[in-house]
Design a protein around this motif. Structure first.
Motif, PDB file in Angstrom:
ATOM      1  N   ALA A 302     -13.984  22.645 -36.350  1.00  0.00           N
ATOM      2  CA  ALA A 302     -14.430  22.336 -35.034  1.00  0.00           C
ATOM      3  C   ALA A 302     -13.361  21.907 -34.028  1.00  0.00           C
ATOM      4  N   THR A 303     -12.205  21.431 -34.485  1.00  0.00           N
ATOM      5  CA  THR A 303     -11.192  20.796 -33.578  1.00  0.00           C
ATOM      6  C   THR A 303     -10.578  21.816 -33.325  1.00  0.00           C
ATOM      7  N   PRO A 304     -10.214  22.233 -32.033  1.00  0.00           N
ATOM      8  CA  PRO A 304      -9.109  23.316 -31.799  1.00  0.00           C
ATOM      9  C   PRO A 304      -7.754  22.827 -31.823  1.00  0.00           C
ATOM     10  N   PHE A 305      -6.922  23.658 -32.159  1.00  0.00           N
ATOM     11  CA  PHE A 305      -5.488  23.308 -32.022  1.00  0.00           C
ATOM     12  C   PHE A 305      -5.047  22.942 -30.630  1.00  0.00           C
ATOM     13  N   LEU A 306      -3.640  22.622 -30.375  1.00  0.00           N
ATOM     14  CA  LEU A 306      -3.194  22.148 -29.366  1.00  0.00           C
ATOM     15  C   LEU A 306      -3.538  23.323 -28.002  1.00  0.00           C
ATOM     16  N   LYS A 307      -3.589  22.984 -26.865  1.00  0.00           N
ATOM     17  CA  LYS A 307      -3.800  23.723 -25.703  1.00  0.00           C
ATOM     18  C   LYS A 307      -2.842  23.643 -24.929  1.00  0.00           C
ATOM     19  N   PHE A 308      -2.169  24.378 -23.919  1.00  0.00           N
ATOM     20  CA  PHE A 308      -1.598  23.918 -22.855  1.00  0.00           C
ATOM     21  C   PHE A 308      -2.013  22.769 -21.949  1.00  0.00           C
ATOM     22  N   GLY A 309      -1.308  21.808 -22.070  1.00  0.00           N
ATOM     23  CA  GLY A 309      -1.536  20.452 -21.042  1.00  0.00           C
ATOM     24  C   GLY A 309      -1.998  19.596 -22.056  1.00  0.00           C
ATOM     25  N   ASP A 310      -2.378  19.862 -23.307  1.00  0.00           N
ATOM     26  CA  ASP A 310      -2.383  18.566 -24.391  1.00  0.00           C
ATOM     27  C   ASP A 310      -1.163  17.503 -24.455  1.00  0.00           C
ATOM     28  N   ILE A 311      -1.396  16.587 -24.838  1.00  0.00           N
ATOM     29  CA  ILE A 311      -0.300  15.554 -24.932  1.00  0.00           C
ATOM     30  C   ILE A 311      -0.527  14.791 -26.319  1.00  0.00           C
ATOM     31  N   VAL A 312       0.623  15.075 -27.136  1.00  0.00           N
ATOM     32  CA  VAL A 312       0.878  14.428 -28.392  1.00  0.00           C
ATOM     33  C   VAL A 312       1.683  13.128 -28.189  1.00  0.00           C
ATOM     34  N   ARG A 313       1.335  12.159 -28.844  1.00  0.00           N
ATOM     35  CA  ARG A 313       2.053  10.979 -28.894  1.00  0.00           C
ATOM     36  C   ARG A 313       2.006  10.389 -30.394  1.00  0.00           C
ATOM     37  N   ILE A 314       3.459  10.263 -30.911  1.00  0.00           N
ATOM     38  CA  ILE A 314       3.619   9.677 -32.107  1.00  0.00           C
ATOM     39  C   ILE A 314       4.535   8.546 -31.950  1.00  0.00           C
ATOM     40  N   GLU A 315       4.146   7.486 -32.793  1.00  0.00           N
ATOM     41  CA  GLU A 315       4.859   6.059 -32.830  1.00  0.00           C
ATOM     42  C   GLU A 315       4.497   5.332 -33.940  1.00  0.00           C
ATOM     43  N   MET A 316       5.262   4.295 -34.268  1.00  0.00           N
ATOM     44  CA  MET A 316       5.128   3.671 -35.360  1.00  0.00           C
ATOM     45  C   MET A 316       5.555   1.974 -34.956  1.00  0.00           C
ATOM     46  N   ASN A 317       4.516   1.177 -35.328  1.00  0.00           N
ATOM     47  CA  ASN A 317       4.772  -0.157 -34.859  1.00  0.00           C
ATOM     48  C   ASN A 317       5.014  -1.215 -36.077  1.00  0.00           C
ATOM     49  N   ASP A 318       5.803  -2.276 -35.810  1.00  0.00           N
ATOM     50  CA  ASP A 318       6.035  -3.066 -36.752  1.00  0.00           C
ATOM     51  C   ASP A 318       4.831  -3.972 -36.954  1.00  0.00           C
ATOM     52  N   LYS A 319       4.915  -5.045 -37.977  1.00  0.00           N
ATOM     53  CA  LYS A 319       3.840  -5.927 -38.372  1.00  0.00           C
ATOM     54  C   LYS A 319       3.167  -6.708 -37.146  1.00  0.00           C
ATOM     55  N   ARG A 320       4.312  -6.813 -36.269  1.00  0.00           N
ATOM     56  CA  ARG A 320       3.910  -7.711 -34.992  1.00  0.00           C
ATOM     57  C   ARG A 320       3.301  -6.732 -33.918  1.00  0.00           C
ATOM     58  N   GLY A 321       3.310  -5.538 -34.149  1.00  0.00           N
ATOM     59  CA  GLY A 321       2.867  -4.506 -33.367  1.00  0.00           C
ATOM     60  C   GLY A 321       3.757  -3.931 -32.240  1.00  0.00           C
ATOM     61  N   ALA A 322       5.163  -4.111 -32.298  1.00  0.00           N
ATOM     62  CA  ALA A 322       6.101  -3.758 -31.482  1.00  0.00           C
ATOM     63  C   ALA A 322       6.654  -2.312 -31.820  1.00  0.00           C
ATOM     64  N   SER A 323       6.794  -1.386 -31.137  1.00  0.00           N
ATOM     65  CA  SER A 323       7.164   0.020 -31.200  1.00  0.00           C
ATOM     66  C   SER A 323       8.593  -0.046 -31.915  1.00  0.00           C
ATOM     67  N   ILE A 324       8.920   0.423 -33.240  1.00  0.00           N
ATOM     68  CA  ILE A 324      10.240   0.401 -33.782  1.00  0.00           C
ATOM     69  C   ILE A 324      11.086   1.525 -33.094  1.00  0.00           C
ATOM     70  N   PHE A 325      10.600   2.696 -33.185  1.00  0.00           N
ATOM     71  CA  PHE A 325      11.615   3.968 -32.703  1.00  0.00           C
ATOM     72  C   PHE A 325      11.356   4.314 -31.359  1.00  0.00           C
ATOM     73  N   GLY A 326      10.184   3.624 -30.441  1.00  0.00           N
ATOM     74  CA  GLY A 326       9.943   4.540 -29.472  1.00  0.00           C
ATOM     75  C   GLY A 326       8.862   5.583 -29.604  1.00  0.00           C
ATOM     76  N   ALA A 327       8.373   5.987 -28.640  1.00  0.00           N
ATOM     77  CA  ALA A 327       7.228   6.837 -28.755  1.00  0.00           C
ATOM     78  C   ALA A 327       7.621   8.312 -28.652  1.00  0.00           C
ATOM     79  N   LEU A 328       7.245   9.320 -29.305  1.00  0.00           N
ATOM     80  CA  LEU A 328       7.323  10.714 -28.879  1.00  0.00           C
ATOM     81  C   LEU A 328       6.219  11.120 -28.086  1.00  0.00           C
ATOM     82  N   GLU A 329       6.303  11.422 -27.005  1.00  0.00           N
ATOM     83  CA  GLU A 329       5.338  11.809 -26.087  1.00  0.00           C
ATOM     84  C   GLU A 329       5.428  13.147 -25.431  1.00  0.00           C
TER      85      GLU A 329
END
Lengths: 340, 340
Positions: A302-329
């Motif tokens: 049911a879920t389509p693959f990505l379409k032109f204009g879609d935005i993907v964000r990938i990130e990882m936070n430490d235990k305190r909620g702070a981004s470790i590596f910054g986000a891919l967007e």
């Protein structure tokens, strides 16, 4: 310490050191011009970068505001990108999705493919594709950059050669995969350029979360601002990075700056496949997995693959909620024809 | 012009220009420090290298004696090594040898695998292997180095991006291949480090022999001083380099310095497989092929794979019998354990 590569119009960019909170950076050109130059001579260069990072944290060194949109992938191009598939749960689901059987050896012998490394996307660069119909998908992963690894290195030795950790988006063209893999030579056209997180960090920056060759934190993957997955990279990783790097080095030495990926991070739930975020589950790090679950439940995805204009964000936070590596967007974008 | 990379203890060596007769060389450091640096800015650098080569030929520039044992592969490490399998005859034979069916699309859609490029062997460096039982084999090939190629480049555009031509030994561990390909992700451990000819040449150095994206000359492959193959690289090449490069660039741009290989050069004879040199045929560019012929004729292979101490030589002469690229000459050597 946290390192990144500032875009400056050149192919390799300029090495910078970034503060722990990802707010400021300082040029590191006096120590090493590029990330690859630092990796080529890590034992000499790294201690100098550490001192530079300390002065940056103390505020005793000139710095500028850090902006993830101004950086390349930590290595804009690399001499090797070898991507494992360590979360065997993902492999099992994706193969089910394309009706391919999974041999039991997949639980004992790592899957790994050689990826293209000549031309990575920056963490906030668009994912350029020529055809939405190719089934554009993200794959949220963890990746490490190693020093020189001799042929036949054991897992312990391999673990000691890991210099930096980062996140990856191993972009995949799902509809090109079945025909390509059927040819027997692995992925090629079905794996366009990958992207990595704005910042690569030394393993010590992960503290307790770096243990047994795994990163024990959730990988946050969202599509168009909605959380899609939060699978824990430390769970269900059948082959840790020590085993993956050792596997890559079995018959040939690995050169400094080689990138080894984990494959799509994927968690089971109660021994079966994970459930979507919308049902309170931990979701998925790629669309192919949710489509498989939907196929099992509804008879079709049911879920389509990505379409032109879609935005993907990938990130990882430490235990305190702070981004470790910054986000891919990254925004998925239609290819505009270049003139020869 | 003819270019090579002198070993100097560094990872990338030093760019040199070599005379047509491969007897003398001159440093090119004032123009570009390394081969990759030249490729990164080819349109600016190449004309300067051409002038340098002219002065070298005229004898108006200081030069030294050229020795293939003192050079790396033209690119000691590269950002991409993508190897096609353009001589479909070879694919057909090798697949027969391992009882794998060959789909008819193999005659229309090129096979290509992503190879490791972080750590090439020099043309006269030993082929280091950990186990003779892995089935060590050479694969004699032609390869090209391209400039930047945009995503979706047509064959004509791809052909125009070819900057240099060289020979390759795509070392293969035959007994690791069936299990690895069965996993579906292509070659990895079964393809240890490749090696390339001492010298890479611009296509114009090939004269008439460079036509339709193919090199129309025999590839001379010998083992322990006995000629093993002289298959013509211009014959039975189902996919020329224009098509191979275009195939590689279908879903992603290729970065300058990417190496694209032809796959094992292989000729048919009277519509069937070629015959051995000992029977007056043109022989083979890898051992796997003769073993297949033997299996068909005798029920089992007779020629062993390479053993420690064996010497493989790969070379190509012009019509007057002069070596174009210099010779790869590599001894198979048992790995000596390195201490971590």
């Amino acid at each position: 310490m946290k390192l990144a590569t500032l875009k400056d119009g050149s192919r390799d960019g300029r090495l910078i050191v970034v503060t722990r909170d990802l707010k400021r950076y300082s040029h590191a050109g006096e120590v090493a011009r590029t990330m690859q130059a630092a990796l080529d001579d890590w034992m000499t260069i790294a201690p100098q970068l550490v001192r530079l990072a300390e002065r940056l944290e103390e505020g005793t060194r000139p710095s500028e505001a850090f902006d993830a949109r101004q950086v390349h992938s930590p290595l804009p191009r690399a001499y090797q990108w070898a991507d494992g598939s360590a979360y065997v749960n993902h492999v099992e689901l994706v193969r089910q999705a394309r009706n391919a059987a999974m041999p039991s050896t997949f639980w004992t012998d790592p899957l790994m493919y050689q990826g293209g490394s000549d031309n990575f996307l920056g963490p906030c660069d668009p994912i350029v594709a020529c055809d939405e119909g190719h089934g554009i998908d993200m794959e949220g992963e963890v990746a490490v950059i190693v020093d020189d690894v001799p042929m036949g290195a054991a897992p312990d030795q391999a673990l000691n050669a890991i210099r930096l950790v980062m996140l990856a988006n191993d972009v995949s063209l799902r509809h090109l995969i079945p025909d390509e893999l059927a040819k027997g030579f692995g992925f090629f056209q079905s794996k366009p350029a990958s992207a990595f997180s704005p910042v690569a960090v030394t393993p010590d920056e992960l503290g307790d979360a770096w243990k047994d060759g795994k990163v024990h934190l959730p990988l946050l993957v969202s599509v168009n601002g909605r959380l899609f997955g939060r699978a824990n990279a430390g769970i269900d990783m059948t082959f840790d990075f020590a085993k993956l790097v050792s596997h890559a080095a079995r018959t040939r030495a690995l050169s400094a700056g080689s990138i080894i990926g984990s494959g799509t991070v994927s968690n089971k739930k109660d021994g079966g496949p994970g459930t979507p975020i919308s049902e309170g589950g931990d979701g998925y790090s790629c669309i192919a997995e949710i489509r498989m679950i939907e196929t099992i439940r509804l008879g079709q995805p049911a879920t389509p693959f990505l379409k032109f204009g879609d935005i993907v964000r990938i990130e990882m936070n430490d235990k305190r909620g702070a981004s470790i590596f910054g986000a891919l967007e990254q925004t998925v974008q239609r290819q505009t024809l270049e003139q020869p």
